[in-house]
Design an enzyme around this catalytic site. Structure first.
Site, PDB file in Angstrom:
ATOM      1  N   HIS A   1      -5.611  -3.586   2.351  1.00  0.00           N
ATOM      2  CA  HIS A   1      -5.766  -4.593   3.404  1.00  0.00           C
ATOM      3  C   HIS A   1      -6.419  -5.875   2.878  1.00  0.00           C
ATOM      4  CE1 HIS A   1      -4.920  -0.951   5.499  1.00  0.00           C
ATOM      5  NE2 HIS A   1      -5.006  -1.492   6.702  1.00  0.00           N
TER       6      HIS A   1
ATOM      7  N   ARG B   1       0.826  -1.212   0.000  1.00  0.00           N
ATOM      8  CA  ARG B   1       0.000   0.000   0.000  1.00  0.00           C
ATOM      9  C   ARG B   1       0.860   1.263   0.000  1.00  0.00           C
ATOM     10  NH1 ARG B   1      -1.661   1.046   6.151  1.00  0.00           N
ATOM     11  NH2 ARG B   1      -0.232  -0.394   7.131  1.00  0.00           N
TER      12      ARG B   1
ATOM     13  N   PHE C   1     -14.666  -4.107   1.851  1.00  0.00           N
ATOM     14  CA  PHE C   1     -15.820  -3.208   1.683  1.00  0.00           C
ATOM     15  C   PHE C   1     -15.863  -2.557   0.302  1.00  0.00           C
ATOM     16  CE2 PHE C   1     -14.205  -3.052   6.132  1.00  0.00           C
ATOM     17  CZ  PHE C   1     -15.007  -4.093   6.553  1.00  0.00           C
TER      18      PHE C   1
ATOM     19  N   GLU D   1     -19.162   3.101   1.279  1.00  0.00           N
ATOM     20  CA  GLU D   1     -18.416   2.552   0.132  1.00  0.00           C
ATOM     21  C   GLU D   1     -19.228   2.532  -1.166  1.00  0.00           C
ATOM     22  OE1 GLU D   1     -18.726   1.013   3.106  1.00  0.00           O
ATOM     23  OE2 GLU D   1     -16.740   1.371   3.955  1.00  0.00           O
TER      24      GLU D   1
ATOM     25  N   ASP E   1      -7.515  -8.363  12.901  1.00  0.00           N
ATOM     26  CA  ASP E   1      -8.924  -7.984  12.715  1.00  0.00           C
ATOM     27  C   ASP E   1      -9.807  -9.204  12.430  1.00  0.00           C
ATOM     28  OD1 ASP E   1      -8.638  -5.342  13.221  1.00  0.00           O
ATOM     29  OD2 ASP E   1      -8.631  -4.679  11.130  1.00  0.00           O
TER      30      ASP E   1
ATOM     31  N   SER F   1      -4.746   4.790   6.519  1.00  0.00           N
ATOM     32  CA  SER F   1      -4.577   3.346   6.279  1.00  0.00           C
ATOM     33  C   SER F   1      -4.407   3.023   4.809  1.00  0.00           C
ATOM     34  CB  SER F   1      -5.783   2.558   6.777  1.00  0.00           C
ATOM     35  OG  SER F   1      -6.161   2.947   8.039  1.00  0.00           O
TER      36      SER F   1
ATOM     37  N   ARG G   1      -1.714  -4.993   3.702  1.00  0.00           N
ATOM     38  CA  ARG G   1      -1.434  -4.112   4.824  1.00  0.00           C
ATOM     39  C   ARG G   1      -0.013  -4.291   5.369  1.00  0.00           C
ATOM     40  NH1 ARG G   1      -1.123  -4.231  10.382  1.00  0.00           N
ATOM     41  NH2 ARG G   1      -1.909  -2.363  11.385  1.00  0.00           N
TER      42      ARG G   1
END
Lengths: 293, 330
Positions: free
Chosen positions: B122, B23, B96, B71, B130, B50, B180
């Protein structure tokens, strides 16, 4: 106004007849909302919109989006009447190879601003276009987006409403077809929307409520909407679904059905539905006797 | 070492190989794309830092739009901006976007032919602690089934940066898949990257290993393990899932007739599915697929998860042996 109210009413009546003929030729499609929005689309294409059918993507044009794409017959009929394409093409609605797809597709027909039909995403696209106009310093174009009331069940609508309100997108006017029906029945039974005006106001919108069959009110409301710079505007247009055809008016059954031309054994009689509808429209419910008699 | 393409990282077999998340490369690439073309705009759904959109947001605040945790609105507003001539990049967690808003992407970006760039951050197992709800493993399958959509899975920071710049220049919608966690930088600043091209990193005649994404380093280590058993591996990095570099891949598969795919995604519809289709249509071969097999992820460190789901170099090497044996057993 460029046209007299009488002229516009006659155009709306012509558009309604074209809608019936298109739906009959297609053998499928949505009658109620298409007929119900004929006055709004007439007002838009012949009085409100700054547009040029010969140059459909002229930069300074106003943008018209149709979020509830299933009522696109009314848009096609109005576009043909305005000169975007020949009226003879209307009978190709929903047919293989046609530019007049069952739901509007931007890449197939010049003059359509976006592809739509799956409910709920039109207002977001309008918001993106409104931002785009601001970034380009295009202050002359205005964005109109027509939406159905049943469509307001979609969460995406309220994401867009919140966004446009927060960003004070004053170059958007949403026209909500408040005809109180959706596929499964009356909106207030399927999923209540009231108090609808307060919902939009709470999201930062200016709201105008009108009779969606009164062309003068439609034109005036659009003028008021354009004059409000700091807020997006929602025009709640109260309409009668199936307007102009007695047996269709206010009956949710006609949401997604065309009138019939022949009887099917076992089904209610349909052979004369289309003729009856056209007769009613041509004679303004028997009030005029004309050449069509 | 000599068997690896000269453009790969010079640190490839050093214990201190530099590690960064893919990322990060996207964040750098997006800012550069914004410098090169003022039509580039960016939209984010409450994850500016993020998703690494922060540097673009700081450099070009007028071209950066926060849409909140929404989203569906994220990609549809982008479609509207694209309709007005802009090149919108959207980013959120891949679970999402494109996880939640697939139909909006399908209609307003792909069918509408608007160049909306969907950047799924991610993705894979790398969001770690998570757990399954946020670990997106199905995104490749979702995105590659869409007409007009380009799908790119970069292997490291450099490739993510180059891919970002490349998709900014195309008129099509595109999906860029990011991770991530920090993973080794295996390519270099001058490694080639082109949409629709695979790169043969190492030539060999016995087994073809095809990789997309940050597991590339595990695949490289697997080649070293296999070299000890005298298995000559052809290693191909295929970041461009769609369009796929059919010529390069088929040429290699016809030569080795034994194939291993490596990815951090569901193999159903992912790279494993893509290559199974390719083999079915073009070049019969024994195929072993490394990836997640029809289960959800769970909380854990990336190392624990990669080990649990069988995605490490040793697993890849075992799969290569199996494929080789199957190809040579009548």
């Amino acid at each position: 106004m460029k046209h007299s109210v009488k002229e516009l009413e006659l155009k709306a009546n012509t558009i309604r007849q074209d809608i019936i003929q298109m739906l009959v030729a297609a053998g499928s499609g949505h009658s109620a909302g298409s007929l119900g929005m004929a006055d709004v689309f007439t007002a838009l294409y012949f009085e409100v919109l700054n547009h040029n059918p010969k140059q459909p993507y002229w930069e300074e044009r106003d943008r018209l989006l149709l979020s509830n794409g299933h009522i696109v017959p009314v848009r096609y009929a109005a576009m043909a009447e305005a000169g975007y394409f020949s009226k003879s093409e209307l009978k190709t609605l929903r047919k293989f190879g046609s530019r007049l797809q069952g739901h509007p597709e931007r890449t197939r027909l010049p003059g359509l601003e976006h592809t739509s039909g799956p409910l709920g995403s039109g207002l977001s696209q309008a918001a993106g276009m409104a931002l785009g106009l601001k970034l380009k310093d295009n202050t002359s174009s205005h964005i109109y987006v027509c939406m159905g009331d049943g469509e307001l069940d979609e969460g995406n609508v309220w994401e867009a409403a919140m966004f446009a309100g927060a960003r004070k997108l004053g170059n958007i006017t949403a026209i909500i077809d408040r005809n109180n029906i959706q596929i499964d029945g009356f909106t207030e039974q399927v999923m209540p929307l009231e108090p609808l005006s307060m919902k939009w106001q709470a999201f930062g919108w200016h709201v105008i409520e009108i009779d969606g069959h009164n062309i003068e009110q439609i034109v005036t409301a659009c003028g008021e909407a354009k004059a409000i710079f700091e807020r997006p505007v929602a025009i709640i247009a109260h309409t009668i679904p199936g307007k102009g055809v007695d047996y269709m008016e206010r009956d949710p059954v006609w949401h997604g059905m065309p009138p019939g031309t022949k009887d099917v054994p076992g089904d209610p009689p349909k052979a004369k539905q289309a003729d009856e509808a056209l007769h009613e429209l041509r004679t303004l419910r028997g009030r005029i006797r004309g050449e069509h008699e | 070492m000599s068997k690896y393409a000269e453009h790969l990282s010079k640190e490839l077999f050093s214990e201190t190989i530099t590690q960064t998340p893919t990322r990060k490369g996207f964040g750098e690439g997006l800012k550069q794309a914004g410098e090169l073309d003022e039509r580039v705009v960016a939209l984010c759904a409450d994850l500016t830092e993020s998703t690494q959109m922060e540097s673009f947001a700081k450099a070009y605040p007028d071209r950066y739009f926060e849409v909140g945790v929404a989203e569906q609105n994220l990609v549809t507003v982008a479609a509207g901006l694209a309709a007005e001539g802009f090149i919108p990049f959207t980013s959120s967690y891949a679970a999402f976007s494109p996880g939640r808003n697939w139909e909006q992407i399908r209609t307003t970006a792909c069918l509408n032919e608007q160049p909306v760039k969907v950047v799924g951050s991610h993705a894979g197992l790398s969001v770690g602690h998570d757990g399954a709800t946020h670990q997106m493993l199905e995104d490749i399958a979702l995105m590659r089934s869409l007409p007009n959509m380009t799908v790119i899975v970069p292997c490291d920071e450099h490739e993510a940066r180059k891919a970002t710049l490349a998709i900014a220049k195309t008129k099509q919608p595109a999906y860029l898949r990011l991770a991530r966690e920090k993973t080794p930088i295996v390519t270099s600043t001058d490694s080639p990257f082109e949409i629709g091209k695979a790169q043969v990193w190492r030539e060999g005649k016995d087994v073809t290993i095809i990789v997309a994404g940050p597991l590339a380093y595990e695949a490289i280590k697997a080649c070293e393990l296999l070299a000890k058993n005298d298995l000559e591996v052809e290693l191909i990095n295929s970041p461009s899932i769609k369009p796929l570099d059919v010529d390069t891949l088929v040429k290699s598969i016809k030569k080795t007739r034994a194939v291993v795919t490596v990815e951090e995604a569901q193999i159903t519809g992912g790279l494993g599915g893509v290559i199974a289709e390719l083999i079915g249509e073009h070049a019969p071969a024994a195929l072993q697929r490394i990836g997640v097999r029809d289960v959800f992820g769970q909380s854990g460190t990336i190392t624990e998860l990669w080990e649990h789901y069988g995605l490490l170099a040793a697993d890849i090497a075992t799969a290569a042996h199996t494929a080789y044996k199957r190809a040579h057993t009548k």
